[in-house]
Design an enzyme around this catalytic site. Sequence first.
Site, short mmCIF file in Angstrom:
data_model
loop_
_atom_site.label_atom_id
_atom_site.label_comp_id
_atom_site.label_asym_id
_atom_site.label_seq_id
_atom_site.Cartn_x
_atom_site.Cartn_y
_atom_site.Cartn_z
CG HIS A 100 -1.95 1.07 1.17
ND1 HIS A 100 -1.66 2.39 1.47
CD2 HIS A 100 -3.25 1.05 0.79
CE1 HIS A 100 -2.77 3.11 1.30
NE2 HIS A 100 -3.74 2.32 0.89
CD GLU A 149 -5.46 1.94 -2.87
OE1 GLU A 149 -6.64 2.00 -2.52
OE2 GLU A 149 -4.52 1.96 -2.07
#
Length: 223
Positions: A100, A149
């Site tokens: 992430h 993302e």
Amino acid sequence: MKNLFIVANWKANKTEEEALLWFKNIEEGLSKHTIDFEHKEIVVCPSVFLLPILSHYIRTQELPMQLGSQDISQFGRGPYTGEVPASLLHKYIRFCLIGHSERRKLLHEDDKILEKKADIAVGSIALPIFCVESHKQKVPEGIKIVAYEPVGAIGTGSPDTPENARIVAATLKEKYDIPYVLYGGSVTSQNVKSFTSMPSIDGVLVGGASLDPLEFLKVVENA
Ligand code: PGA
């Protein structure tokens, strides 16, 4: 109809009491929403300390949901203080996030570390979800689900355009031969359909909007 993954990333939020209340609210809310669970896989990624209790709750209440971890250790079992290895986690989770952007930035996780994590996860966790900020970031071998993302979209209220997300997802699929690509970054119940209706997008990774159970249910319903 295609299959969608709707993944909640709670990040460093929710106490045990708050997490259980979230699940109770979801349970109550389920009766008021029409959700096609046949084609939608709902995954919740809470803090690691919540996994045993939530896994027990999901099992006993027979909720149609899965759990994931937000990270996985690059090490195995042994003298690694503070680490949570795959072998201690795998009984609670089917999914795990790797790479992430917050971990890349704040914890300096680079390609080498992420490759080790992916290697461990691919061998022990059913479906690791590897996060990238663009199609230029490397995706390790064996990964079947990628979450695209873009940094500027995470937690800002300014999502990528569905058209750009579609192009990046299609590029990732072709470049790395990946079957599933999710979009993440400021997804809400209002905009989710604009992403999931794109042919190359197989679901969403939802941060802020997943913290409120009713908003999350709407995300799932509208996806
Ligand atoms: P956001 O976070 O939905 O709050 O933008 C997404 C994520 O970081 O996974």
